[in-house]
Scaffold this motif. Structure first.
Motif, PDB file in Angstrom:
ATOM      1  N   VAL A  63      25.220   3.532 -18.039  1.00 31.64           N
ATOM      2  CA  VAL A  63      25.752   4.483 -17.065  1.00 31.64           C
ATOM      3  C   VAL A  63      25.545   5.914 -17.565  1.00 31.64           C
ATOM      4  O   VAL A  63      25.092   6.788 -16.820  1.00 31.64           O
ATOM      5  CB  VAL A  63      27.248   4.198 -16.791  1.00 31.64           C
ATOM      6  N   VAL A  64      25.845   6.142 -18.837  1.00 27.22           N
ATOM      7  CA  VAL A  64      25.712   7.489 -19.403  1.00 27.22           C
ATOM      8  C   VAL A  64      24.246   7.911 -19.446  1.00 27.22           C
ATOM      9  O   VAL A  64      23.878   9.006 -18.984  1.00 27.22           O
ATOM     10  CB  VAL A  64      26.342   7.551 -20.815  1.00 27.22           C
ATOM     11  N   LEU A  65      23.376   7.059 -19.986  1.00 28.60           N
ATOM     12  CA  LEU A  65      21.959   7.418 -20.083  1.00 28.60           C
ATOM     13  C   LEU A  65      21.312   7.516 -18.702  1.00 28.60           C
ATOM     14  O   LEU A  65      20.449   8.364 -18.477  1.00 28.60           O
ATOM     15  CB  LEU A  65      21.222   6.399 -20.948  1.00 28.60           C
ATOM     16  N   GLY A  66      21.749   6.673 -17.761  1.00 30.17           N
ATOM     17  CA  GLY A  66      21.236   6.766 -16.397  1.00 30.17           C
ATOM     18  C   GLY A  66      21.650   8.063 -15.726  1.00 30.17           C
ATOM     19  O   GLY A  66      20.875   8.658 -14.977  1.00 30.17           O
ATOM     20  N   GLY A  67      22.876   8.508 -15.990  1.00 28.38           N
ATOM     21  CA  GLY A  67      23.327   9.787 -15.450  1.00 28.38           C
ATOM     22  C   GLY A  67      22.531  10.951 -16.007  1.00 28.38           C
ATOM     23  O   GLY A  67      22.178  11.879 -15.269  1.00 28.38           O
ATOM     24  N   ILE A  68      22.238  10.890 -17.300  1.00 33.15           N
ATOM     25  CA  ILE A  68      21.428  11.950 -17.915  1.00 33.15           C
ATOM     26  C   ILE A  68      20.029  11.955 -17.320  1.00 33.15           C
ATOM     27  O   ILE A  68      19.489  13.011 -16.960  1.00 33.15           O
ATOM     28  CB  ILE A  68      21.385  11.780 -19.444  1.00 33.15           C
ATOM     29  N   ALA A  69      19.421  10.770 -17.194  1.00 32.11           N
ATOM     30  CA  ALA A  69      18.073  10.675 -16.633  1.00 32.11           C
ATOM     31  C   ALA A  69      18.045  11.149 -15.184  1.00 32.11           C
ATOM     32  O   ALA A  69      17.122  11.873 -14.775  1.00 32.11           O
ATOM     33  CB  ALA A  69      17.563   9.238 -16.731  1.00 32.11           C
TER      34      ALA A  69
END
Length: 116
Positions: free
Chosen positions: A53-59
């Motif tokens: 969720v965190v890395l997807g939000g950053i991407a």
């Protein structure tokens, strides 16, 4: 400079792996709040590890930023394209004027005028 870039990318990779390992808990994402979901009769939910969720939000933020910037700079690219076409047109005009001017001259002198 290349080694600094490799060191930065390696450090970033280590940080991302450690954050991912520390946040492996499963979380549930819901499309709508509970009350609104009951009112409408449906709610889309997705269960993922927290680090995704965190890395997807950053991407997603990076992609949205790139698209936003690309759209914002459209007017500058358009202006540059118009100026480039104008320069090419003027270069063709200069070339044709030089050919008209050197029409009665010797070929060698015409070549020397092209260089200057």
């Amino acid at each position: 400079m290349r080694y600094i870039r490799y060191a930065f990318l390696g450090t970033l990779g280590i940080i991302l792996v450690s954050v991912s390992l520390a946040n492996r808990q499963v979380v549930t994402l819901q499309l709508l709040p509970e009350d609104l979901a009951h009112l409408l009769g449906f709610n889309f939910t997705l269960t993922l590890p927290l680090f995704l969720v965190v890395l997807g939000g950053i991407a997603a933020g990076v992609v949205i930023g790139f698209v936003w910037e690309w759209l914002r700079e459209h007017k500058h690219r358009r202006t540059a394209d118009v100026k480039h076409r104008e320069v090419r047109k003027l270069e063709r005009e200069v070339k044709s004027l030089k050919q008209k001017q050197s029409g009665d001259k010797d070929d060698v002198l015409a070549l020397l005028d092209d260089v200057a």
